[in-house]
Design a protein around this motif. Structure first.
Motif, mmCIF file in Angstrom:
data_model
loop_
_atom_site.group_PDB
_atom_site.id
_atom_site.type_symbol
_atom_site.label_atom_id
_atom_site.label_comp_id
_atom_site.label_asym_id
_atom_site.label_seq_id
_atom_site.Cartn_x
_atom_site.Cartn_y
_atom_site.Cartn_z
ATOM 1 N N ALA A 42 0.822 -1.210 0.000
ATOM 2 C CA ALA A 42 0.000 0.000 0.000
ATOM 3 C C ALA A 42 0.856 1.259 0.000
ATOM 4 N N SER A 43 2.084 1.154 0.476
ATOM 5 C CA SER A 43 2.969 2.320 0.535
ATOM 6 C C SER A 43 3.815 2.479 -0.728
ATOM 7 N N VAL A 44 3.658 1.564 -1.674
ATOM 8 C CA VAL A 44 4.455 1.587 -2.901
ATOM 9 C C VAL A 44 3.795 2.466 -3.947
ATOM 10 N N GLN A 45 4.588 3.246 -4.661
ATOM 11 C CA GLN A 45 4.095 3.985 -5.819
ATOM 12 C C GLN A 45 4.170 3.043 -7.018
ATOM 13 N N TRP A 46 3.041 2.717 -7.609
ATOM 14 C CA TRP A 46 3.009 1.722 -8.672
ATOM 15 C C TRP A 46 3.061 2.373 -10.041
ATOM 16 N N VAL A 47 3.911 1.822 -10.902
ATOM 17 C CA VAL A 47 4.067 2.292 -12.275
ATOM 18 C C VAL A 47 3.845 1.111 -13.200
ATOM 19 N N GLU A 48 2.955 1.272 -14.170
ATOM 20 C CA GLU A 48 2.646 0.183 -15.106
ATOM 21 C C GLU A 48 3.550 0.282 -16.330
ATOM 22 N N ALA A 49 4.273 -0.815 -16.619
ATOM 23 C CA ALA A 49 5.156 -0.846 -17.790
ATOM 24 C C ALA A 49 5.414 -2.283 -18.186
ATOM 25 N N ASP A 50 5.354 -2.545 -19.481
ATOM 26 C CA ASP A 50 5.629 -3.874 -20.030
ATOM 27 C C ASP A 50 7.050 -3.877 -20.563
ATOM 28 N N LEU A 51 7.964 -4.523 -19.853
ATOM 29 C CA LEU A 51 9.374 -4.467 -20.221
ATOM 30 C C LEU A 51 9.698 -5.223 -21.507
ATOM 31 N N ALA A 52 8.742 -5.979 -22.046
ATOM 32 C CA ALA A 52 8.954 -6.642 -23.324
ATOM 33 C C ALA A 52 8.726 -5.694 -24.497
ATOM 34 N N ASP A 53 8.282 -4.488 -24.208
ATOM 35 C CA ASP A 53 7.883 -3.513 -25.227
ATOM 36 C C ASP A 53 8.798 -2.300 -25.149
ATOM 37 N N ASP A 54 9.316 -1.861 -26.308
ATOM 38 C CA ASP A 54 10.202 -0.696 -26.338
ATOM 39 C C ASP A 54 9.526 0.565 -25.818
ATOM 40 N N ARG A 55 8.197 0.603 -25.888
ATOM 41 C CA ARG A 55 7.491 1.788 -25.406
ATOM 42 C C ARG A 55 7.602 1.955 -23.893
ATOM 43 N N SER A 56 8.102 0.919 -23.208
ATOM 44 C CA SER A 56 8.247 1.020 -21.754
ATOM 45 C C SER A 56 9.415 1.898 -21.340
ATOM 46 N N VAL A 57 10.349 2.169 -22.247
ATOM 47 C CA VAL A 57 11.566 2.888 -21.863
ATOM 48 C C VAL A 57 11.241 4.269 -21.301
ATOM 49 N N ALA A 58 10.318 4.989 -21.933
ATOM 50 C CA ALA A 58 9.963 6.324 -21.446
ATOM 51 C C ALA A 58 9.368 6.243 -20.043
ATOM 52 N N ARG A 59 8.532 5.225 -19.791
ATOM 53 C CA ARG A 59 7.949 5.057 -18.463
ATOM 54 C C ARG A 59 9.037 4.702 -17.436
ATOM 55 N N LEU A 60 9.979 3.881 -17.862
ATOM 56 C CA LEU A 60 11.073 3.521 -16.968
ATOM 57 C C LEU A 60 11.919 4.742 -16.617
ATOM 58 N N GLU A 61 12.230 5.552 -17.601
ATOM 59 C CA GLU A 61 13.028 6.751 -17.347
ATOM 60 C C GLU A 61 12.340 7.650 -16.326
ATOM 61 N N ALA A 62 11.032 7.822 -16.474
ATOM 62 C CA ALA A 62 10.288 8.659 -15.527
ATOM 63 C C ALA A 62 10.287 8.034 -14.136
ATOM 64 N N ALA A 63 10.097 6.725 -14.074
ATOM 65 C CA ALA A 63 10.069 6.038 -12.780
ATOM 66 C C ALA A 63 11.427 6.067 -12.108
ATOM 67 N N PHE A 64 12.505 6.001 -12.885
ATOM 68 C CA PHE A 64 13.857 5.954 -12.339
ATOM 69 C C PHE A 64 14.383 7.328 -11.930
ATOM 70 N N SER A 65 13.707 8.382 -12.354
ATOM 71 C CA SER A 65 14.183 9.731 -12.070
ATOM 72 C C SER A 65 14.315 9.954 -10.559
ATOM 73 N N GLY A 66 15.497 10.365 -10.132
ATOM 74 C CA GLY A 66 15.736 10.637 -8.720
ATOM 75 C C GLY A 66 15.982 9.405 -7.868
ATOM 76 N N ALA A 67 16.048 8.220 -8.482
ATOM 77 C CA ALA A 67 16.237 6.985 -7.715
ATOM 78 C C ALA A 67 17.681 6.841 -7.250
ATOM 79 N N ASP A 68 17.839 6.336 -6.036
ATOM 80 C CA ASP A 68 19.175 6.001 -5.532
ATOM 81 C C ASP A 68 19.621 4.631 -6.028
ATOM 82 N N ALA A 69 18.663 3.780 -6.341
ATOM 83 C CA ALA A 69 18.994 2.442 -6.836
ATOM 84 C C ALA A 69 17.800 1.862 -7.571
ATOM 85 N N VAL A 70 18.091 0.988 -8.520
ATOM 86 C CA VAL A 70 17.078 0.188 -9.210
ATOM 87 C C VAL A 70 17.373 -1.276 -8.925
ATOM 88 N N VAL A 71 16.358 -1.994 -8.458
ATOM 89 C CA VAL A 71 16.465 -3.433 -8.231
ATOM 90 C C VAL A 71 15.670 -4.103 -9.336
#
Length: 354
Positions: A42-71
């Motif tokens: 419930a405390s997680v910010q959820w982002v929808e993205a299909d990593l099998a699709d190149d269109r996910s890259v823009a969503r990933l970039e936005a989600a990764f912005s300001g991140a200290d780490a990606v797991v």
């Protein structure tokens, strides 16, 4: 810390969320977000993205912005009759994550590799992290994990400013993955309770399986986020599981069947669409090396809290009880759900879950 977890609703992802929730700002990147997040999710910010699709890259970039780490945990196990899709999810998805890590300037990437990335064993001595990671040729899963390792090799040379940590666990288990494992490995018509009714275990006596609990893997993730080490870490619990352990937990009598015969049976039934487990998993079981966790103990202070036999017993009980979590990936296995999806989308070995 702001931490982005891809695949946060799966077997490992749910354990990582349980471990990190409340202590960090979490972003979960998944193809199918939970409909009604509860508990730690419930405390997680959820982002929808299909990593099998190149269109996910823009969503990933936005989600990764300001991140200290990606797991990065996303990987595909089904549909086994569509290897091109599994490659797009695992290898292609890792490539898209790397592109987004660079674009967003993320300083630390934690990649979930696997014991399956290693080359075939040479003997029964546990291997360390410098053992070759060229994969096992007959296993699509292993080939794809090895391909991701090569991608990370190149990335580390080209982007030395980004710390890359690779975790190479054995088979990962937890009770809540029971329903998901049933869908991945057993025909839809087989009832869950049949797991406890297996009279014999027909498998090669040489079979040995490295295993570790999902919660212990999550602890390792937490440690590497704190320490930010480079390189790879094997994650495994004692003991390496033998056929005697498997038979004891399943309550079955072991009958030695040569690995070639086991593979032939699995291959024939898979090609006939009788069951969804591809024969590459038998090739993996026949050749996967035993692994040494010494580096994780020394550099991370990591030791597993749950032994491998207890983890296996928890998984088997979870399968028999159709254990689940309230996420799309770990949803309950029910007859109604199986029938509906079979009619609408075909067998799990061919479809991609909607």
């Amino acid at each position: 810390m702001r931490i982005v977890v891809t695949g946060a609703t799966g077997n490992v992802g749910t354990a990582v969320v349980r471990r990190l929730a409340g202590e960090h700002e979490l972003v979960g990147v998944v193809r199918r977000p939970p409909a009604e997040p509860s508990g730690p999710s419930a405390s997680v910010q959820w982002v929808e993205a299909d990593l099998a699709d190149d269109r996910s890259v823009a969503r990933l970039e936005a989600a990764f912005s300001g991140a200290d780490a990606v797991v990065h945990l996303v990987w595909g196990f089904q549909p086994s009759h569509r290897p091109e899709l599994l490659e797009a999810i695992g290898v292609g998805g890792t490539s898209r994550v790397l592109r987004a890590v660079v674009a967003a300037g993320v300083p630390h990437l934690v990649h979930m590799s696997s014991v399956g990335a290693y080359s075939p064993r040479r003997d029964r001595r546990p291997v360390q992290e410098d053992f070759p990671t060229d994969g096992i040729p007959g296993s699509p899963y292993s080939r794809h994990k090895a391909a991701a390792e090569r991608m990370l090799d190149r990335f580390e040379v080209e982007r030395p400013e980004t710390a890359v940590t690779r975790l190479r666990p054995g088979i990962i288990g937890q009770r809540a993955a029971g329903s998901a494992l049933l869908r991945y490995g057993l025909p839809a018509v087989v009832p869950a309770g049949a797991v406890r009714l297996l009279p014999v275990l027909p498998i090669d006596r040489s079979t040995t399986i490295p295993m570790v609990h999902a919660d212990d893997v999550a602890t390792a993730v937490e440690r590497v986020l704190q320490v930010v080490p480079g390189g790879a870490f094997n994650l495994v619990a004692d003991p390496h599981l033998t056929v005697e352990h498997l038979a004891e937990v399943l309550g079955a009598r072991h009958v030695h069947v040569p690995m070639a015969a086991v593979r032939a049976a699995v291959s024939a039934s898979w090609h006939a669409r009788v069951q969804p487990l591809d024969p590459g998993w038998i090739d993996l079981a026949a050749a996967v090396p035993l692994i040494d966790r010494g580096r994780a103990e020394r550099e991370l202070g990591w030791t597993p809290a749950v032994d491998a036999v207890s983890t296996l017993r928890e998984v088997v009980d979870g399968m028999a009880d159709r254990a689940s979590r309230p996420t799309p990936a770990l949803r309950p296995r029910t007859a109604v759900d199986l029938a509906r999806r079979l009619v609408r989308s075909g067998p799990v070995s061919r479809r991609r879950e909607p």
